[in-house]
Design a protein around this motif. Structure first.
Motif, PDB file in Angstrom:
ATOM      1  N   HIS A 105      17.061  17.852 -29.890  1.00  0.00           N
ATOM      2  CA  HIS A 105      18.167  18.667 -29.395  1.00  0.00           C
ATOM      3  C   HIS A 105      17.766  20.132 -29.213  1.00  0.00           C
ATOM      4  N   VAL A 106      16.845  20.615 -30.036  1.00  0.00           N
ATOM      5  CA  VAL A 106      16.321  21.969 -29.834  1.00  0.00           C
ATOM      6  C   VAL A 106      15.562  22.026 -28.503  1.00  0.00           C
ATOM      7  N   LEU A 107      14.763  21.005 -28.224  1.00  0.00           N
ATOM      8  CA  LEU A 107      14.041  20.966 -26.946  1.00  0.00           C
ATOM      9  C   LEU A 107      15.010  20.924 -25.764  1.00  0.00           C
ATOM     10  N   ILE A 108      16.056  20.132 -25.883  1.00  0.00           N
ATOM     11  CA  ILE A 108      17.061  20.058 -24.821  1.00  0.00           C
ATOM     12  C   ILE A 108      17.742  21.421 -24.654  1.00  0.00           C
ATOM     13  N   GLY A 109      18.130  22.031 -25.765  1.00  0.00           N
ATOM     14  CA  GLY A 109      18.774  23.342 -25.707  1.00  0.00           C
ATOM     15  C   GLY A 109      17.857  24.407 -25.138  1.00  0.00           C
ATOM     16  N   THR A 110      16.591  24.360 -25.507  1.00  0.00           N
ATOM     17  CA  THR A 110      15.625  25.316 -24.964  1.00  0.00           C
ATOM     18  C   THR A 110      15.499  25.135 -23.455  1.00  0.00           C
ATOM     19  N   THR A 111      15.512  23.892 -23.013  1.00  0.00           N
ATOM     20  CA  THR A 111      15.458  23.617 -21.571  1.00  0.00           C
ATOM     21  C   THR A 111      16.696  24.175 -20.873  1.00  0.00           C
ATOM     22  N   PHE A 112      17.869  23.956 -21.464  1.00  0.00           N
ATOM     23  CA  PHE A 112      19.103  24.534 -20.903  1.00  0.00           C
ATOM     24  C   PHE A 112      18.964  26.053 -20.773  1.00  0.00           C
ATOM     25  N   LEU A 113      18.439  26.677 -21.819  1.00  0.00           N
ATOM     26  CA  LEU A 113      18.331  28.138 -21.823  1.00  0.00           C
ATOM     27  C   LEU A 113      17.290  28.630 -20.818  1.00  0.00           C
ATOM     28  N   ILE A 114      16.227  27.870 -20.620  1.00  0.00           N
ATOM     29  CA  ILE A 114      15.233  28.237 -19.599  1.00  0.00           C
ATOM     30  C   ILE A 114      15.876  28.183 -18.214  1.00  0.00           C
ATOM     31  N   VAL A 115      16.664  27.148 -17.971  1.00  0.00           N
ATOM     32  CA  VAL A 115      17.377  27.047 -16.691  1.00  0.00           C
ATOM     33  C   VAL A 115      18.307  28.247 -16.523  1.00  0.00           C
ATOM     34  N   CYS A 116      19.010  28.615 -17.583  1.00  0.00           N
ATOM     35  CA  CYS A 116      19.896  29.783 -17.519  1.00  0.00           C
ATOM     36  C   CYS A 116      19.111  31.067 -17.278  1.00  0.00           C
ATOM     37  N   LEU A 117      17.947  31.167 -17.888  1.00  0.00           N
ATOM     38  CA  LEU A 117      17.096  32.343 -17.690  1.00  0.00           C
ATOM     39  C   LEU A 117      16.691  32.467 -16.223  1.00  0.00           C
ATOM     40  N   VAL A 118      16.286  31.366 -15.632  1.00  0.00           N
ATOM     41  CA  VAL A 118      15.909  31.374 -14.213  1.00  0.00           C
ATOM     42  C   VAL A 118      17.126  31.715 -13.353  1.00  0.00           C
ATOM     43  N   ARG A 119      18.255  31.115 -13.676  1.00  0.00           N
ATOM     44  CA  ARG A 119      19.473  31.398 -12.898  1.00  0.00           C
ATOM     45  C   ARG A 119      19.890  32.858 -13.033  1.00  0.00           C
ATOM     46  N   LEU A 120      19.753  33.409 -14.227  1.00  0.00           N
ATOM     47  CA  LEU A 120      20.091  34.819 -14.425  1.00  0.00           C
ATOM     48  C   LEU A 120      19.127  35.705 -13.640  1.00  0.00           C
ATOM     49  N   GLN A 121      17.871  35.333 -13.623  1.00  0.00           N
ATOM     50  CA  GLN A 121      16.869  36.084 -12.864  1.00  0.00           C
ATOM     51  C   GLN A 121      17.227  36.117 -11.374  1.00  0.00           C
ATOM     52  N   PHE A 122      17.781  35.026 -10.877  1.00  0.00           N
ATOM     53  CA  PHE A 122      18.141  34.941  -9.459  1.00  0.00           C
ATOM     54  C   PHE A 122      19.611  35.296  -9.195  1.00  0.00           C
ATOM     55  N   ASN A 123      20.224  35.976 -10.159  1.00  0.00           N
ATOM     56  CA  ASN A 123      21.599  36.475 -10.007  1.00  0.00           C
ATOM     57  C   ASN A 123      22.629  35.375  -9.737  1.00  0.00           C
ATOM     58  N   HIS A 124      22.462  34.230 -10.367  1.00  0.00           N
ATOM     59  CA  HIS A 124      23.436  33.150 -10.208  1.00  0.00           C
ATOM     60  C   HIS A 124      24.647  33.332 -11.119  1.00  0.00           C
ATOM     61  N   PHE A 125      24.571  34.276 -12.050  1.00  0.00           N
ATOM     62  CA  PHE A 125      25.672  34.524 -12.974  1.00  0.00           C
ATOM     63  C   PHE A 125      26.257  35.901 -12.717  1.00  0.00           C
ATOM     64  N   SER A 126      27.547  36.010 -12.956  1.00  0.00           N
ATOM     65  CA  SER A 126      28.215  37.311 -12.873  1.00  0.00           C
ATOM     66  C   SER A 126      29.042  37.492 -14.142  1.00  0.00           C
ATOM     67  N   THR A 127      29.684  38.633 -14.252  1.00  0.00           N
ATOM     68  CA  THR A 127      30.489  38.891 -15.449  1.00  0.00           C
ATOM     69  C   THR A 127      31.646  37.902 -15.573  1.00  0.00           C
ATOM     70  N   GLY A 128      32.113  37.387 -14.472  1.00  0.00           N
ATOM     71  CA  GLY A 128      33.237  36.454 -14.517  1.00  0.00           C
ATOM     72  C   GLY A 128      32.874  35.011 -14.240  1.00  0.00           C
ATOM     73  N   HIS A 129      31.650  34.775 -13.813  1.00  0.00           N
ATOM     74  CA  HIS A 129      31.237  33.420 -13.439  1.00  0.00           C
ATOM     75  C   HIS A 129      29.901  33.098 -14.111  1.00  0.00           C
ATOM     76  N   HIS A 130      29.988  32.510 -15.304  1.00  0.00           N
ATOM     77  CA  HIS A 130      28.762  32.176 -16.034  1.00  0.00           C
ATOM     78  C   HIS A 130      29.005  31.034 -17.027  1.00  0.00           C
ATOM     79  N   PHE A 131      29.804  30.053 -16.604  1.00  0.00           N
ATOM     80  CA  PHE A 131      30.120  28.960 -17.517  1.00  0.00           C
ATOM     81  C   PHE A 131      28.872  28.175 -17.918  1.00  0.00           C
ATOM     82  N   GLY A 132      27.933  28.004 -17.008  1.00  0.00           N
ATOM     83  CA  GLY A 132      26.701  27.289 -17.345  1.00  0.00           C
ATOM     84  C   GLY A 132      25.977  27.946 -18.510  1.00  0.00           C
ATOM     85  N   PHE A 133      25.955  29.269 -18.488  1.00  0.00           N
ATOM     86  CA  PHE A 133      25.340  29.994 -19.594  1.00  0.00           C
ATOM     87  C   PHE A 133      26.149  29.806 -20.875  1.00  0.00           C
TER      88      PHE A 133
END
Length: 159
Positions: A105-133
């Motif tokens: 589960h740590v590996l799965i969570g780390t993978t989720f967070l890596i995906v979020c890191l990439v998405r954040l890098q590409f501005n896929h999240f905003s102050t009001g739209h970041h449910f994935g994170f």
């Protein structure tokens, strides 16, 4: 009360006679500190994201991913160095199944967070739209809480 008493088949003690448990104040305690720190860093990243501070969000999320990878490396080293195996009766199987399932589960969570890191890098999240994170952060906090239970029950009580 009988559920807390070891069975006679196990030598009426836990861990069973002949099994040398890991010291809860060495790698397991370090792993606990690593996961608790990662809970702080993912919260830092979340607050930064909500405030529109993308750079701090990236830094917090990267720190969380690094801590997750570090936890996994420490856990793998602990498995390698453990003085018992999964085939060492109830203690070995309980230890490796419980901590291994958590490690997965740590590996799965780390993978989720890596995906979020990439998405954040590409501005896929905003102050009001970041449910994935947020979902990944909730999952990560859940993994933290489960570890605290495992640390207390497997390492502390089981030593």
């Amino acid at each position: 009360h009988s559920s807390l008493a070891s069975a006679p088949e196990l030598g009426s003690c836990w861990p069973p006679v002949g099994v040398e448990p890991l010291n809860p104040f060495q790698v397991p305690l370090l792993n606990t500190a690593v996961l608790l720190a990662s809970g702080v860093t993912v919260t830092w990243a979340h607050h930064a994201l909500m405030e529109g501070d993308r750079l701090s969000g990236l830094q917090g999320l990267l720190a969380t991913v690094i801590l997750g990878v570090y936890f996994t490396i420490l856990q793998a080293g602990e498995y390698y160095e453990a003085p018992f195996t999964i085939s060492d009766g109830a203690y070995g199987s309980t230890f490796f199944v419980a901590t291994g399932f958590h490690g997965l589960h740590v590996l799965i969570g780390t993978t989720f967070l890596i995906v979020c890191l990439v998405r954040l890098q590409f501005n896929h999240f905003s102050t009001g739209h970041h449910f994935g994170f947020e979902a990944a952060a909730w999952y990560w906090h859940f993994v933290d809480v489960v570890w605290l239970f495992l640390y207390l029950s497997i390492y502390w009580w089981g030593s």
